[in-house]
Scaffold this motif. Structure first.
Motif, PDB file in Angstrom:
ATOM      1  N   LEU A  57       0.807  -1.223   0.000  1.00  0.00           N
ATOM      2  CA  LEU A  57       0.000   0.000   0.000  1.00  0.00           C
ATOM      3  C   LEU A  57       0.837   1.268   0.000  1.00  0.00           C
ATOM      4  N   ALA A  85      -1.963   3.800   1.018  1.00  0.00           N
ATOM      5  CA  ALA A  85      -3.281   3.611   0.399  1.00  0.00           C
ATOM      6  C   ALA A  85      -3.828   4.938  -0.137  1.00  0.00           C
ATOM      7  N   ASN A  86      -2.947   5.713  -0.766  1.00  0.00           N
ATOM      8  CA  ASN A  86      -3.309   6.990  -1.398  1.00  0.00           C
ATOM      9  C   ASN A  86      -3.652   8.109  -0.426  1.00  0.00           C
ATOM     10  N   ILE A  87      -3.288   7.962   0.841  1.00  0.00           N
ATOM     11  CA  ILE A  87      -3.489   9.102   1.754  1.00  0.00           C
ATOM     12  C   ILE A  87      -2.164   9.414   2.443  1.00  0.00           C
ATOM     13  N   TYR A 109     -11.346   3.869   6.571  1.00  0.00           N
ATOM     14  CA  TYR A 109     -10.857   3.565   5.222  1.00  0.00           C
ATOM     15  C   TYR A 109      -9.493   2.852   5.289  1.00  0.00           C
ATOM     16  N   ASP A 158      -9.726  -0.704   6.832  1.00  0.00           N
ATOM     17  CA  ASP A 158     -10.285  -1.656   5.865  1.00  0.00           C
ATOM     18  C   ASP A 158      -9.256  -2.003   4.784  1.00  0.00           C
ATOM     19  N   ALA A 159      -8.531  -0.981   4.319  1.00  0.00           N
ATOM     20  CA  ALA A 159      -7.551  -1.213   3.247  1.00  0.00           C
ATOM     21  C   ALA A 159      -6.430  -2.127   3.754  1.00  0.00           C
ATOM     22  N   PRO A 188      -5.285  -1.810  -7.216  1.00  0.00           N
ATOM     23  CA  PRO A 188      -6.394  -2.010  -6.287  1.00  0.00           C
ATOM     24  C   PRO A 188      -7.231  -0.737  -6.176  1.00  0.00           C
ATOM     25  N   LEU A 207      -8.491   1.959  -4.464  1.00  0.00           N
ATOM     26  CA  LEU A 207      -8.230   2.624  -3.190  1.00  0.00           C
ATOM     27  C   LEU A 207      -8.634   4.086  -3.305  1.00  0.00           C
ATOM     28  N   SER A 208      -9.914   4.331  -3.196  1.00  0.00           N
ATOM     29  CA  SER A 208     -10.405   5.705  -3.173  1.00  0.00           C
ATOM     30  C   SER A 208     -10.708   6.070  -1.739  1.00  0.00           C
ATOM     31  N   PRO A 209      -9.945   6.992  -1.174  1.00  0.00           N
ATOM     32  CA  PRO A 209     -10.167   7.329   0.228  1.00  0.00           C
ATOM     33  C   PRO A 209     -11.601   7.796   0.500  1.00  0.00           C
ATOM     34  N   VAL A 210     -12.120   7.400   1.628  1.00  0.00           N
ATOM     35  CA  VAL A 210     -13.450   7.819   2.080  1.00  0.00           C
ATOM     36  C   VAL A 210     -13.287   8.439   3.455  1.00  0.00           C
ATOM     37  N   ARG A 252     -14.995   9.905   6.866  1.00  0.00           N
ATOM     38  CA  ARG A 252     -16.232   9.856   7.652  1.00  0.00           C
ATOM     39  C   ARG A 252     -16.071  10.773   8.853  1.00  0.00           C
TER      40      ARG A 252
END
Lengths: 224, 697
Positions: A149, A170-172, A198, A201-202, B322, B324-327, B329
């Motif tokens: 990731l 994971a793109n953050i 997020y 879960d990833a 994969p 991986l679109s951040p969400v 909340r």
């Protein structure tokens, strides 16, 4: 109103409930263990465990005060390095993110919050105790899971024990801190709170193939 | 975003450089003409000390002259043509550059970097030492986008180039994409193409019919004077790269053909020529010609390989990695989920759009008390001795004189005076401010502050605390009573008037409480550590039962703010909106010494206002669509930016941009709603509580 009743919740509280978590206390909803701490510890030693590490207090200091406050806790600590110490009777982990940026992590909090001895830097400390969610990814497969990731080389030679870096995960944006426990690799991950579910879960999805399971704080403690 | 559906498209993708084949053509120091000139002109970097220019076209001579002007010693121009145009060499000759005609570069010499070139001439071979070999051949039409649109490239034997072939309905071409031509021919081609398009669509009026035939004749004459050179001729056998992205050499191509990959498409798949990151921009034509010459065919027989999207390279991870679109909340997410709202995505955030109904939710805010999760607001902690002055510099209004315990509206402008963002600034102590931004802008504004801070010695630290602080807005006439039940703070009107900022605990949770009201009623915006999000939500909902508290979502909030004509930056404003026209002139403190956007604002004042952002209402229940045109005599003169049905006011209300002469109370404007005219009336004051008495109550 009784202020002592206020409940501090992990951003993952709903995930933990679904996994049958037992809480640290009535007013602190972080998982001590799920089903069996022994089984979790065994799984962690064999593959990897993901732990929601909290409620951990965190304070960020920027600017000249970052160097002053770092010197008060761990003189001479270089950028990108971590000091785990006991200062003023309180456990403090200092993550030296940069020359002018220090993150203080107080794993057990404290009634007074921040230690007095930080002195002049105190007014410059920004409380990110809620804002940064912290996970611990522990076990022999921890690095392999992260590498799926994270684009950064996390080999031992590049990221040895007690080093810290900021990298995409994971793109953050995340802070990755390597804080091994008794020879077992442990990466402490800090991500924005609203991205905690997020990220959790990833990590679990990508770690499945490497034997990653959620573990409570007890399983981590058993490493010591 | 603008979506345009044209009746006709003219493609003018131009032409690109074609590399040459010779031994060592990948050595550092071998450059294409445009690359070398870009270094010199754009970056002021001399691309080399001693150069040889290699060409098959007049371009090479011009490039040589420009290199001389940039301070490069040009040792020679090597032209493959035996006799170039007589006028081509004037400037070069006067600079003392040796000219070799009918000559070819055989080899670039050097180990690790260019040291010289070996040249075949009609007389005897020459070697010239140099550290720069500029390859400036005739340009090759860029056909990929046209080909992807269904147009098949055709080989023009006379021209020696692939050019646009049979036409595609609705698509015209112009310029260098047709093949090389003189500058005046290219300009005329553009005019003709425009005229042809206008005629095809019936817009040409009584303009004379374009004389394409005459243009063609002149072009043929131009080309006749310019014989072509086969770019694949190469007498040596050393390593010559056809495709530098994929490391494909002439030898690889020969071997592949010998192995039976003698059709161009299979050759491409086998060798991966043209399949690198540049998507064949450098080697598409070259590979096709080489293939033709090695198989004893002509380029007209073999054609080009199929052009496929993307024209620009895209990382494979984006297409196949994969998901991986951040969400994001908010801290109260589980509480919203329990109420089963309609959700909306706002950037990465999940927000409740509607819980029950817009009518019930807006009514609760107007008549009792509503609660909305506004945690998605961007929040910045700005602290330091110079924080006030720094905020003054970044905004057209002042913050250094803001008293501790007060809040002020903020609008941020860029250097061009355009509205970037808005929000509030609360002063929590002498050297500590809490700044809020619009939801989508936090990253950009965080960077904007840090950008202006970098390299200064200002004592200011900026920290993004968006995730740290959850935020709830309690709004409505009973908001104060509800809040008072949960805090020991004195929240009376006298102690906490409109635009006050206080710190204390609410239900035991440390909180910053701001008395502001985006939705137009008495309101308290609470910022507090997000770990207590669920807890504080529960506490307020429990304590609020007796006041009939009701959660409201983003849609109700949008209706409520529109009732007050509160603009949303990015929705009611765009990349051209400046504060005077957007009705924010009151905010600008032009007497301030300096701030970002000040000069641009002065220019706006001189130019005067052309348009204005105003409110409007329509009769009946037709709600215009956001983005629909406001017209005059059938022509668009403005647009609708927001429009909603307000159940509480029982009418359709909206905001939009109109010409400044229409920005008068009661003026009638026309909206083109789904193609039909819809009359509307301009309203300059808030539709609800225009005096702001409820907001300040």
């Amino acid at each position: 109103l009784n202020a002592t009743l206020r409940i501090r919740r992990s951003p993952l509280a709903a995930r933990h409930v679904a996994l049958g978590a037992r809480w640290e206390s009535e007013v602190s909803h972080w998982p001590l263990a799920y089903a069996s701490p022994d089984q979790e510890a065994a799984a962690l030693r064999k593959g990897a465990g993901l732990n929601d590490w909290g409620p951990v207090d965190k304070y960020l200091v920027k600017g000249p005060a970052a160097a002053e406050s770092a010197a008060a806790v761990a003189p001479g600590l270089a950028s990108g390095r971590i000091a785990s110490t006991d200062a003023g009777g309180q456990a403090v982990i200092l993550l030296r993110l940069a020359q002018d940026e220090s993150l203080f992590v107080l794993p057990f909090g404290g009634p007074a919050g921040l230690p007095e001895f930080l002195g002049a830097a105190r007014p410059r400390m920004v409380d990110l105790s809620s804002g940064l969610s912290s996970f611990r990814l522990a076990g022999p497969n921890a690095r392999r899971i992260l590498e799926e990731l994270c684009p950064v080389d996390l080999a031992d030679a590049v990221v040895p024990n007690l080093s810290v870096l900021q990298a995409p995960l994971a793109n953050i944006h995340s802070i990755l801190a390597r804080i091994d426990h008794a020879g077992v690799p442990v990466f402490a991950l800090f991500v924005p709170r609203d991205l905690a579910e997020y990220t959790w879960d990833a990590l679990l999805a990508s770690g499945k193939a490497h034997g990653l399971v959620p573990v409570g704080g007890r399983a981590l403690d058993s490493l010591r | 975003m603008l979506r345009v559906r044209p009746g006709r498209v003219i493609v003018a993708t131009g032409a690109a450089e074609r590399p040459s084949l010779f031994e060592g053509n990948d050595l550092p120091g071998v450059m294409l003409g445009r690359g070398a000139l870009r270094l010199a002109r754009l970056y002021g970097v001399r691309p080399g000390l001693r150069a040889v220019v290699y060409t098959d076209d007049d371009r090479g001579w011009r490039t040589a002259a420009e290199l001389v002007a940039a301070g490069v010693h040009v040792a020679a121009v090597v032209d493959q043509r035996p006799a170039p145009n007589p006028d081509a060499g004037d400037r070069v000759a006067s600079a003392g550059v040796e000219v070799l005609l009918g000559a070819r570069v055989l080899k670039a010499q050097g180990s690790g970097a260019l040291a010289g070139v070996t040249i075949e001439t009609p007389d005897e071979p020459r070697t010239i030492s140099c550290d720069l070999l500029v390859v400036a051949n005739r340009l090759e039409p860029v056909l990929s986008l046209l080909a992807q649109n269904g147009l098949r490239p055709a080989y023009d034997t006379g021209l020696g180039e692939f050019v646009p072939g049979d036409s595609v309905p609705g698509v015209g071409v112009a310029g260098d994409v047709r093949g090389p031509a003189a500058a005046d021919l290219v300009l005329e081609d553009g005019s003709l193409a425009g005229l042809e398009a206008a005629q095809a669509l019936g817009f040409a009026g009584d303009a004379p019919a374009p004389d394409r035939a005459a243009w063609e004749a002149r072009r043929v004459a131009f080309l006749a004077a310019r014989p072509t050179v086969d770019p694949t001729r190469s007498p040596t056998s050393g390593k010559q790269f056809v495709c530098v992205c994929e490391d494909v050499t002439t030898k690889d191509i020969k071997h592949a053909i010998a192995e039976g990959f003698d059709s161009l498409e299979t050759l491409k798949r086998y060798t991966t020529v043209t399949m690198g990151p540049c998507q064949g921009k450098m080697c598409h034509g070259l590979a096709a010609r080489l293939h033709a010459s090695l198989t004893g065919q002509t380029p007209a027989d073999t054609g080009l390989t199929t052009s496929r999207p993307p024209y620009q390279p895209v990382q494979l991870g984006i297409l196949a990695g994969p998901h991986l679109s951040p969400v994001r909340r908010t801290a109260m997410h589980s509480r919203h989920a329990a109420l089963n709202p309609t959700w909306m995505d706002m950037g990465e955030w999940k927000r409740p759009l509607v819980y029950t109904s817009i009518e019930a939710e807006t009514r609760a805010v107007h008549e009792a008390v509503g609660l909305i999760d506004v945690s998605t607001l961007g929040k910045l902690d700005v602290r330091g001795v110079d924080a006030g002055d720094f905020l003054d510099w970044l905004h057209p209004n002042r913050f250094s004189d803001l008293r501790v315990g007060r809040v002020r509206y903020r609008v941020m402008l860029d250097d061009a005076g355009i509205i970037l963002d808005d929000g509030t600034v609360a002063r929590l102590s002498d050297d500590r401010f809490l700044l809020t931004t619009t939801t989508g802008n936090i990253e950009a504004i965080d960077q904007w502050l840090k950008w202006w801070l970098a390299g200064t010695d200002r004592d200011v630290q900026v920290t993004n605390v968006t995730s740290e602080l959850a935020a709830l807005n309690l709004a409505g006439p009973r908001a104060r009573d509800l809040l008072a039940k949960l805090t020991e703070l004195d929240v009376s009107k006298e102690t906490v008037p409109y635009l006050a900022a206080i710190e204390g605990t609410v239900a035991g949770v440390p909180a910053i409480v701001l008395r502001i009201g985006f939705v137009g009623e008495l309101g308290f915006e609470m910022h507090f550590p997000a770990d207590y999000g669920d807890f504080l939500w529960d506490a307020i909902m429990e304590a609020g039962k007796e006041f009939e508290v009701q959660p409201f979502g983003v849609e109700a909030q949008r209706v409520l703010r529109l009732e007050k004509q509160h603009a949303i930056v990015g929705q009611d404003t765009d990349a051209l909106s400046q504060p005077y026209e957007a009705g924010m002139a009151w905010l600008v403190k032009a007497e301030k010494p300096d701030f970002i956007g000040r000069d641009a604002l002065a220019a706006f004042v001189q130019e005067g206002e052309q348009q204005a952002l105003v409110g409007f209402e329509t009769d009946g229940r037709i709600v215009p669509h956001e983005g629909e045109a406001i017209t005059r005599h059938g022509e668009p003169v403005g647009r609708v930016t927001s429009a909603k049905w307000s159940p509480y006011l029982s009418k359709t209300i909206g905001m939009g941009w109109v010409p400044v002469e229409d920005a008068k109370e009661g003026a009638t404007i026309t909206i083109r709603h789904v193609g039909e005219p819809l009359p509307a009336t301009v309203r300059l004051k808030a539709f609800y509580d225009p005096e702001g008495l409820r907001l300040r109550s």
